[in-house]
Scaffold this active site. Structure first.
Site, PDB file in Angstrom:
ATOM      1  N   GLU A 358       0.835  -1.197   0.000  1.00 44.23           N
ATOM      2  CA  GLU A 358       0.000   0.000   0.000  1.00 44.23           C
ATOM      3  C   GLU A 358       0.869   1.246   0.000  1.00 44.23           C
ATOM      4  O   GLU A 358       0.559   2.229  -0.658  1.00 44.23           O
ATOM      5  CB  GLU A 358      -0.928   0.017   1.223  1.00 44.23           C
ATOM      6  N   HIS A 375       3.469 -17.109   3.181  1.00 38.16           N
ATOM      7  CA  HIS A 375       2.777 -16.677   1.976  1.00 38.16           C
ATOM      8  C   HIS A 375       2.343 -15.235   2.176  1.00 38.16           C
ATOM      9  O   HIS A 375       1.988 -14.830   3.274  1.00 38.16           O
ATOM     10  CB  HIS A 375       1.546 -17.551   1.715  1.00 38.16           C
TER      11      HIS A 375
END
Length: 417
Positions: A358, A375
């Site tokens: 972000e 992950h």
């Protein structure tokens, strides 16, 4: 130097024309082929529509073109407007209201304190018995349920607790007061660019809103009803599955009794099973336990240990772990690597669902992925070089422009990739 003669110009043009005829592959055929290949790779590009679906698609495209034409005339094109101003136009859109009726699949980025319309909190939760309110010097409020005595202590920089039922009876305009409570629980403002000139301002207000809501949502009866009603809202929008990021704060009873995180996950599980039983076409909900990235490494280690224990206890309800909060102000994934690699070192499977990318911590997450530690769910669109370098890694992509714009991550969503 003499300019070329007219005969020389004609000869040059003839040679160029002949050269174009000698090209081994017609360029226009390449163009058409590439266009068709790109269309096939689009979402749904390989689907063959039925006759009814083709009719609906034709109608949707026609409505879309009409709305774009109207926007060009009025100068109000929602994707190029701030979401707070565009929402009224979006709600009026015929295309949007048709899409609302269509199956959505899953909502995978949802926060516990922001999964339900704030109107429900104001017009339902604050009207419950024994709800107290206090007012801060900055114009915000705090809530707390308590009986038989007012809550204790009073929050810092807050007035004395007042029973909300009694307070409303003294007001001349209860409707306006309730609207002010709604404003306290949202980011919406008439001048968002002035109110939130940077991410720092929006994050401060964002977390203030969650603090205000927590006094209502963390009251045990509201906690259960809020979650059920949130699932119902998504179900009515034809969403079939949700994942909720939850800090799992302390939930309290009217007499002050407090519940731990295990109790909260058990309630999430119980309410989800009840909802699925009553709505069999709804697939369910899972919880992603979260910790704030402002916490230090020791605190994150403690949160990781808690997450592993909760996942072992509720394997069908707790999906994994995430960090929340402003990436730029909080610790990066790399800063917290000693804590985040604990499950891997113990041989425990704790899936991670990080918002990385972000504001800039994408590369750190990808490096940890390469080392096999976890992950990663990430946004790659603004990092084309990293997207190429790590193209073999399967990542979870998400586009959430309606949130990214108010967070001052992008200004014009129709120009975003």
């Amino acid at each position: 130097m003499k300019p070329p003669s007219s005969q020389g110009l004609r000869l040059t043009c003839l040679l160029l024309a002949l050269a174009s005829l000698c090209l081994p592959i017609p360029l226009w055929k390449d163009r058409d082929s590439l266009m068709q290949e790109e269309k096939a790779q689009e979402t749904g590009g390989n689907l063959v529509l039925s006759r009814q679906e083709q009719q609906l698609n034709t109608k949707l495209v026609s409505l879309k073109k009409m709305e774009i034409a109207t926007a060009m005339t009025t100068g109000q094109f929602p994707p190029s407007m701030h979401f707070f101003r565009a929402k009224r136009l979006i709600d009026q859109s015929k295309v949007f209201n048709i899409i609302k009726l269509m199956p959505k699949g899953a909502v995978l980025h949802l926060h516990d304190y922001a999964m339900l319309s704030v109107g429900w909190l104001v017009y339902n939760a604050t009207y419950l018995p024994d709800c107290y309110i206090c007012f801060t010097h900055t114009g915000t409020v705090r809530f707390r349920f308590s009986k038989p005595h007012p809550p204790h202590p009073v929050p810092a920089q807050c007035s004395q607790w007042v029973l909300l039922e009694s307070y409303r009876k003294q007001l001349h305009n209860v409707s306006e007061f309730d609207r002010s409570l709604v404003r306290n629980l949202t980011l919406v403002t008439d001048a968002p660019e002035q109110a939130y000139p940077s991410q720092t301002f929006i994050w401060k207000r964002f977390e203030e809103v969650f603090l205000i809501a927590s006094g209502l949502i963390c009251y045990a009866p509201v906690f259960k009803a809020y979650f059920y009603q949130g699932l119902l809202e998504f179900y009515e929008d034809n969403v079939q599955y949700v994942e909720i990021r939850a800090i799992l704060p302390t939930v309290y009873e009217l007499d002050g009794t407090q519940h731990n995180k295990s109790w909260s996950v058990a309630i999430y599980q119980e309410v989800t099973r009840q909802f699925v039983k009553e709505h069999p076409d709804f697939l369910g909900a899972k919880i992603i336990f979260t910790a704030h990235r402002m916490l230090n490494v020791s605190q994150i280690k403690e949160a990781i240990v808690t997450a592993m224990a909760l996942r072992a206890q509720f394997p069908d309800t707790l999906a994994g772990f995430d960090l929340v909060g402003d990436e730029d102000e909080g610790h990066s994934l790399w800063d917290l690597k000693d804590a985040l690699t604990i499950p891997y070192s113990l041989g425990v499977n704790l899936p991670y669902f990080f918002h990385a990318g972000e504001t800039g911590s994408l590369l750190q997450g990808l490096l940890l992925v390469l080392h096999g530690h976890f992950h990663l769910g990430a946004v790659l669109t603004s990092h084309p070089l990293q997207q190429q370098n790590f193209s073999a890694i399967i990542l979870h992509f998400k586009v959430k422009q309606c949130l990214s714009q108010p967070q001052v991550l992008t200004a014009d969503t129709h120009q975003s990739n």
